[in-house]
Design a protein around this motif. Sequence first.
Motif, PDB file in Angstrom:
ATOM      1  N   ARG A  17       4.154  -1.225   1.736  1.00 34.39           N
ATOM      2  CA  ARG A  17       4.239   0.241   1.818  1.00 34.39           C
ATOM      3  C   ARG A  17       5.478   0.779   1.110  1.00 34.39           C
ATOM      4  N   ARG A  18       6.452  -0.081   0.893  1.00 36.68           N
ATOM      5  CA  ARG A  18       7.642   0.334   0.135  1.00 36.68           C
ATOM      6  C   ARG A  18       7.272   0.683  -1.297  1.00 36.68           C
ATOM      7  N   HIS A  19       6.252   0.019  -1.821  1.00 37.07           N
ATOM      8  CA  HIS A  19       5.837   0.222  -3.209  1.00 37.07           C
ATOM      9  C   HIS A  19       4.515   0.982  -3.306  1.00 37.07           C
ATOM     10  N   ILE A  20       3.682   0.860  -2.275  1.00 38.94           N
ATOM     11  CA  ILE A  20       2.402   1.571  -2.215  1.00 38.94           C
ATOM     12  C   ILE A  20       2.416   2.396  -0.924  1.00 38.94           C
ATOM     13  N   PRO A  21       3.089   3.537  -0.919  1.00 40.79           N
ATOM     14  CA  PRO A  21       3.239   4.295   0.327  1.00 40.79           C
ATOM     15  C   PRO A  21       1.924   4.775   0.931  1.00 40.79           C
ATOM     16  N   GLU A  22       0.854   4.821   0.134  1.00 43.26           N
ATOM     17  CA  GLU A  22      -0.444   5.246   0.666  1.00 43.26           C
ATOM     18  C   GLU A  22      -1.125   4.149   1.489  1.00 43.26           C
ATOM     19  N   LEU A  23      -0.527   2.941   1.513  1.00 36.17           N
ATOM     20  CA  LEU A  23      -1.074   1.891   2.361  1.00 36.17           C
ATOM     21  C   LEU A  23      -1.007   2.349   3.817  1.00 36.17           C
ATOM     22  N   PRO A  24      -2.086   2.183   4.572  1.00 40.10           N
ATOM     23  CA  PRO A  24      -2.062   2.607   5.979  1.00 40.10           C
ATOM     24  C   PRO A  24      -0.936   1.924   6.757  1.00 40.10           C
ATOM     25  N   ASN A  25      -0.489   2.570   7.791  1.00 36.55           N
ATOM     26  CA  ASN A  25       0.549   1.998   8.647  1.00 36.55           C
ATOM     27  C   ASN A  25      -0.129   1.084   9.666  1.00 36.55           C
ATOM     28  N   TYR A  26      -0.473  -0.111   9.199  1.00 40.15           N
ATOM     29  CA  TYR A  26      -1.170  -1.060  10.050  1.00 40.15           C
ATOM     30  C   TYR A  26      -0.274  -1.497  11.213  1.00 40.15           C
ATOM     31  N   PRO A  27      -0.857  -2.049  12.280  1.00 40.39           N
ATOM     32  CA  PRO A  27      -0.052  -2.514  13.412  1.00 40.39           C
ATOM     33  C   PRO A  27       0.967  -3.582  13.025  1.00 40.39           C
ATOM     34  N   PHE A  28       0.665  -4.330  11.945  1.00 40.10           N
ATOM     35  CA  PHE A  28       1.557  -5.388  11.482  1.00 40.10           C
ATOM     36  C   PHE A  28       1.829  -5.163   9.995  1.00 40.10           C
ATOM     37  N   PRO A  29       3.063  -5.380   9.548  1.00 42.82           N
ATOM     38  CA  PRO A  29       3.371  -5.133   8.135  1.00 42.82           C
ATOM     39  C   PRO A  29       2.664  -6.106   7.204  1.00 42.82           C
ATOM     40  N   VAL A  30       2.153  -5.579   6.099  1.00 48.96           N
ATOM     41  CA  VAL A  30       1.603  -6.402   5.018  1.00 48.96           C
ATOM     42  C   VAL A  30       2.703  -6.534   3.977  1.00 48.96           C
ATOM     43  N   ARG A  31       3.141  -7.740   3.725  1.00 53.97           N
ATOM     44  CA  ARG A  31       4.237  -7.970   2.781  1.00 53.97           C
ATOM     45  C   ARG A  31       3.693  -8.520   1.458  1.00 53.97           C
TER      46      ARG A  31
END
Length: 266
Positions: A17-31
Amino acid sequence: MAILVHRGLLSLEDDVRRHIPELPNYPFPVRIKHLVYMTSGLPDYFTVPRGGGKSWADPFTNSDAIAATLRSGRLRFRPGTQWAYSNVNYMLLAEIVARRSGVPFGEFAQREIFGPLGMTSSRFHTDMAMTIDNPVVGYNLRGHAYVTEPRQSPHYGGSGLFTSVKDLARWSASLETHALGGPGLTAVMLSTRRFKHDKTNDAFGLVWGRYRSFRTLWYDGGDAGFSSHTVRLHDVGLTVIVLSNLGTGGAAARARKILDALFAPL
């Protein structure tokens, strides 16, 4: 992606989300590491509705595929706990590369990979309006006749590379000569990571394996009308590349037969 990691322009630990802010705020971070090693939990685009009254049989772009996946708002599993191939992982990586480098992905690949290695026949299909010189047509057997499988969608990252055996041989050789960024970059590209699942042989878009007593680096690919396989015996600098413009070409099996012939007892 490995180039930017090697240069310190981003980290495998970065939240996507740091680079693709439109990524949903999932319960767990996608790195980023979850995308690279196919353990993000993101569903592949063709498993979710496309929307707009269209199907995935209609022409689509990377943006269409990413948007549909993100719009689904779900993960298949907690990142890092399972392995599952998803083209969207590498579509997102291509988008991150473009945003972080400031140039379109195809231009970045030309500047940083194809140009330096002399891969003059290689281009990513990033735009439907692109002209590809002397493209090979893909075929499939339907009934008793071969029919063409025209490529209608300029999706890339997980696919979309137009190349040749000669160019792929140049790229494979660079893993030994470190012609692309030196030993440090090669080490990044070939590095593996452990997650909370049993698959530990993935590198950056490559897979470590074995053929007899040899360590191998391989990857297998296929699309409508095409089959491809590359396997490198890493410790002896031998690479077998099979490209087929037939969907049932069985490139992996053919590559294995070539290795068996090369190493048959005298």
